[in-house]
Design a protein around this motif. Sequence first.
Motif, PDB file in Angstrom:
ATOM      1  N   UNK A 437     -49.594   7.601  31.581  1.00  0.00           N
ATOM      2  CA  UNK A 437     -49.919   7.320  32.977  1.00  0.00           C
ATOM      3  C   UNK A 437     -48.735   7.726  33.861  1.00  0.00           C
ATOM      4  N   UNK A 438     -49.004   8.064  35.126  1.00  0.00           N
ATOM      5  CA  UNK A 438     -47.914   8.515  36.008  1.00  0.00           C
ATOM      6  C   UNK A 438     -46.951   7.378  36.369  1.00  0.00           C
ATOM      7  N   UNK A 439     -45.686   7.768  36.584  1.00  0.00           N
ATOM      8  CA  UNK A 439     -44.683   6.802  37.057  1.00  0.00           C
ATOM      9  C   UNK A 439     -45.082   6.316  38.449  1.00  0.00           C
ATOM     10  N   UNK A 440     -45.593   7.260  39.255  1.00  0.00           N
ATOM     11  CA  UNK A 440     -46.154   6.882  40.560  1.00  0.00           C
ATOM     12  C   UNK A 440     -47.503   7.568  40.714  1.00  0.00           C
ATOM     13  N   UNK A 441     -48.541   6.767  40.809  1.00  0.00           N
ATOM     14  CA  UNK A 441     -49.906   7.278  40.936  1.00  0.00           C
ATOM     15  C   UNK A 441     -50.198   7.499  42.415  1.00  0.00           C
ATOM     16  N   UNK A 442     -50.276   8.771  42.813  1.00  0.00           N
ATOM     17  CA  UNK A 442     -50.485   9.109  44.224  1.00  0.00           C
ATOM     18  C   UNK A 442     -51.880   8.697  44.710  1.00  0.00           C
ATOM     19  N   UNK A 443     -52.866   8.813  43.827  1.00  0.00           N
ATOM     20  CA  UNK A 443     -54.222   8.437  44.235  1.00  0.00           C
ATOM     21  C   UNK A 443     -54.331   6.939  44.488  1.00  0.00           C
ATOM     22  N   UNK A 444     -53.819   6.153  43.590  1.00  0.00           N
ATOM     23  CA  UNK A 444     -53.879   4.692  43.729  1.00  0.00           C
ATOM     24  C   UNK A 444     -52.746   4.151  44.598  1.00  0.00           C
ATOM     25  N   UNK A 445     -51.758   5.018  44.864  1.00  0.00           N
ATOM     26  CA  UNK A 445     -50.579   4.633  45.639  1.00  0.00           C
ATOM     27  C   UNK A 445     -49.906   3.385  45.059  1.00  0.00           C
ATOM     28  N   UNK A 446     -49.672   3.466  43.733  1.00  0.00           N
ATOM     29  CA  UNK A 446     -48.974   2.361  43.078  1.00  0.00           C
ATOM     30  C   UNK A 446     -47.994   2.903  42.037  1.00  0.00           C
ATOM     31  N   UNK A 447     -46.941   2.147  41.824  1.00  0.00           N
ATOM     32  CA  UNK A 447     -45.883   2.563  40.900  1.00  0.00           C
ATOM     33  C   UNK A 447     -46.195   2.086  39.477  1.00  0.00           C
ATOM     34  N   UNK A 448     -45.352   2.494  38.539  1.00  0.00           N
ATOM     35  CA  UNK A 448     -45.509   2.055  37.153  1.00  0.00           C
ATOM     36  C   UNK A 448     -45.381   0.536  37.027  1.00  0.00           C
ATOM     37  N   UNK A 449     -44.574  -0.065  37.898  1.00  0.00           N
ATOM     38  CA  UNK A 449     -44.403  -1.523  37.851  1.00  0.00           C
ATOM     39  C   UNK A 449     -45.698  -2.222  38.250  1.00  0.00           C
ATOM     40  N   UNK A 450     -46.358  -1.709  39.298  1.00  0.00           N
ATOM     41  CA  UNK A 450     -47.648  -2.288  39.717  1.00  0.00           C
ATOM     42  C   UNK A 450     -48.666  -2.187  38.588  1.00  0.00           C
ATOM     43  N   UNK A 451     -48.683  -1.024  37.941  1.00  0.00           N
ATOM     44  CA  UNK A 451     -49.666  -0.791  36.889  1.00  0.00           C
ATOM     45  C   UNK A 451     -49.387  -1.672  35.673  1.00  0.00           C
ATOM     46  N   UNK A 452     -48.114  -1.767  35.285  1.00  0.00           N
ATOM     47  CA  UNK A 452     -47.787  -2.531  34.084  1.00  0.00           C
ATOM     48  C   UNK A 452     -48.021  -4.028  34.314  1.00  0.00           C
ATOM     49  N   UNK A 453     -47.824  -4.498  35.547  1.00  0.00           N
ATOM     50  CA  UNK A 453     -48.094  -5.910  35.850  1.00  0.00           C
ATOM     51  C   UNK A 453     -49.572  -6.225  35.642  1.00  0.00           C
ATOM     52  N   UNK A 454     -50.442  -5.309  36.076  1.00  0.00           N
ATOM     53  CA  UNK A 454     -51.888  -5.511  35.886  1.00  0.00           C
ATOM     54  C   UNK A 454     -52.221  -5.594  34.392  1.00  0.00           C
ATOM     55  N   UNK A 455     -51.591  -4.740  33.578  1.00  0.00           N
ATOM     56  CA  UNK A 455     -51.826  -4.763  32.131  1.00  0.00           C
ATOM     57  C   UNK A 455     -51.290  -6.057  31.508  1.00  0.00           C
ATOM     58  N   UNK A 456     -50.128  -6.484  31.975  1.00  0.00           N
ATOM     59  CA  UNK A 456     -49.502  -7.686  31.413  1.00  0.00           C
ATOM     60  C   UNK A 456     -50.300  -8.942  31.741  1.00  0.00           C
ATOM     61  N   UNK A 480     -37.436  -8.923  34.378  1.00  0.00           N
ATOM     62  CA  UNK A 480     -37.647 -10.294  33.873  1.00  0.00           C
ATOM     63  C   UNK A 480     -37.767 -11.281  35.038  1.00  0.00           C
ATOM     64  N   UNK A 481     -36.857 -11.179  36.006  1.00  0.00           N
ATOM     65  CA  UNK A 481     -36.900 -12.081  37.169  1.00  0.00           C
ATOM     66  C   UNK A 481     -38.155 -11.842  37.999  1.00  0.00           C
ATOM     67  N   UNK A 482     -38.503 -10.566  38.202  1.00  0.00           N
ATOM     68  CA  UNK A 482     -39.654 -10.206  39.035  1.00  0.00           C
ATOM     69  C   UNK A 482     -40.961 -10.697  38.408  1.00  0.00           C
ATOM     70  N   UNK A 483     -41.117 -10.476  37.118  1.00  0.00           N
ATOM     71  CA  UNK A 483     -42.341 -10.912  36.444  1.00  0.00           C
ATOM     72  C   UNK A 483     -42.436 -12.436  36.392  1.00  0.00           C
ATOM     73  N   UNK A 484     -41.278 -13.091  36.258  1.00  0.00           N
ATOM     74  CA  UNK A 484     -41.266 -14.548  36.283  1.00  0.00           C
ATOM     75  C   UNK A 484     -41.773 -15.089  37.605  1.00  0.00           C
ATOM     76  N   UNK A 485     -41.411 -14.394  38.693  1.00  0.00           N
ATOM     77  CA  UNK A 485     -41.875 -14.803  40.019  1.00  0.00           C
ATOM     78  C   UNK A 485     -43.386 -14.611  40.167  1.00  0.00           C
ATOM     79  N   UNK A 486     -43.932 -13.712  39.357  1.00  0.00           N
ATOM     80  CA  UNK A 486     -45.375 -13.461  39.390  1.00  0.00           C
ATOM     81  C   UNK A 486     -46.151 -14.464  38.527  1.00  0.00           C
ATOM     82  N   UNK A 487     -45.414 -15.399  37.931  1.00  0.00           N
ATOM     83  CA  UNK A 487     -46.063 -16.431  37.135  1.00  0.00           C
ATOM     84  C   UNK A 487     -46.292 -16.064  35.678  1.00  0.00           C
ATOM     85  N   UNK A 488     -45.715 -14.947  35.223  1.00  0.00           N
ATOM     86  CA  UNK A 488     -45.882 -14.538  33.835  1.00  0.00           C
ATOM     87  C   UNK A 488     -44.820 -15.184  32.954  1.00  0.00           C
TER      88      UNK A 488
END
Length: 618
Positions: A437-456, A480-488
């Motif tokens: 998958x792309x590091x930055x998806x231009x069509x979805x306008x989301x980064x790899x971090x956005x995508x991996x959070x959805x998978x996680x 680790x800190x960012x994902x923790x803030x997301x409640x994971x």
Amino acid sequence: MPTFKLKSQYQPAGDQPKAIKKLANGLEKGRPYQTLLGVTGSGKTFVMASVIRHFGKPVLVIAPNKTLAAQLYREYKNFFPANSVNYFVSYYDYYQPEAYLPITDTYIEKEAMINEEIDRLRHRATSALLTRRDVIIVASVSCIYNLGLPLNYLASSLHLEIGQPITRGDLIRQMVKIQFVRADRDLKRGFFRVRGDVFEIMPASENVVYRVELIEQKVKKITLLPKPQALAGGQAQGVNFGKLKEIIIFPPKHFISHQPQITRAVKEITKELKERLKYFRDKGFDLEIERLSRRTNYDMEMLQSIGYCHGVENYSRHLTGKLAGQPPDTLLAYFPRHKNNRPDFLTIIDESHVALPQLKGMYQGDKSRKETLIKYGWRLPSALDNRPLKFSEFKERLGPVIFTSATPGSFELKNSSQVSELIIRPTGLVDPPIEVRPVFDKKKKQSQIDDVIAELKKISRLGERAIVNTLTKRMAEDLYSFLGQKGLKVNYLHSDVPTLKRAEILTDFRAGKFDILIGVNLLREGLDLPEVTLVAILDADREGFLRNETSLIQTMGRAARNVKGKVILYADNITGSIKRAISEVGRRRKKQLAYNKKYGITPQSIQKKVERLIDVEN
């Protein structure tokens, strides 16, 4: 009676029977080097355990890092519960080596935090090697560093048995002579306590206490007591562990010297100091003269008064009587040898594609640092002989060697007389599918971090596990800190995490205390985490050491122990490493799928009990 008794609920399956037979035959024929090419989850450790049982001699297993060593220690301990399986890694939780930076005139004193539990395990390993044959030592690459003189360590051991004549004063002197410390109250490893004719001794290798009672200048009774926490007011409370007929107590330090050796060493150190001071005097280096004379004279005073000094290993050449340039004695010197002085043990180098480059590079890095210290008067030239082995010296000290890796390097393939493959897993598992998958998806306008959070989040809802591989420690901690803030529920693992804490984190991960583990380089080779269903590799197209073909295959393999396993590579460009890694995984999948179809095998996830990796005693 076989030396090693293998306990396992498994029977060899898949490619295992063929590999076991081939490797065992190779050892019988005296082949010096063999390679076991085994994919993740193919049961390489079980195969090697079967070979160990067949070979029946002491074994050294070398792993590229402490985390993998801990996992291997647990696996071999489970396979051989009746034998002596030991863990030998660097005992530093934090280590800053002595160094000097001439550009800024900065001297960095050696600073270290020694982990007492790992030190205990190291002593248990060397004690086992000198007292029995059914020994497996699982070690990190630090096993090629200087470790004193085995003959001194063995000769200094104290053997006590019922009826042995010995006076109270002689026993006290012998305990002090081998570097035990006399305690008035609390006992800890390397200490002993005396109450009248009753001695309580806590060895360096175990969290137990030996009570030795003397009557009429003879050993009347030897009793094994509980851990020191069960001792109160100088009296043993709780269960009596039982009477013993004899005990062997080894020194609490590996660098142990007797008085004649110390006297001889001080003379030699004095000679070397005079020569070095003359060299500095001829050059007009007054500062270096003051530095070297002050430090060395102080160290010699300490050696003469207590038999030990800070940094005593830097005088190891003089204390052991070796010549300049002679190789040091390391853990390898504690292993048995044939009458013709040839090594009489088996060496297994696990994840050899990583371990071998480490072993090759350790000597030169140590030498460069020491040469600067010597040049500016911080150490005598003989400090160069306190070093790791050169790779050529390391090879000379080995008997037969088996390399194990899913991605063996050029050295293994070039030097091995035969390569055994483990491609077909006993469980029928195939290598996981790979999605880029792309590091930055231009069509979805989301980064790899956005995508991996959805998978996680999906993983978390299903109660499964995921590994996220980053490029840097800082990125791992920030994520680790960012994902923790997301409640994971998340944690991270990298080389700055203390050794025993790493093992604890992996156990908690498998037990479900958190769902997502973030890491850099430690989440690759050999880690056995069958609950993992997703491996996400961020910035997979950053070609380099962490994103080359070998690293990618090894990291992706963490998802190969679960039928639901899959891999996501985040990459804007398909690099050569990505192409080769996907191609090799595809080759293996094709072979595995064909085998399953031919024999009607339904893949099953690996089932493995969750347990602590290291035996930590309180």
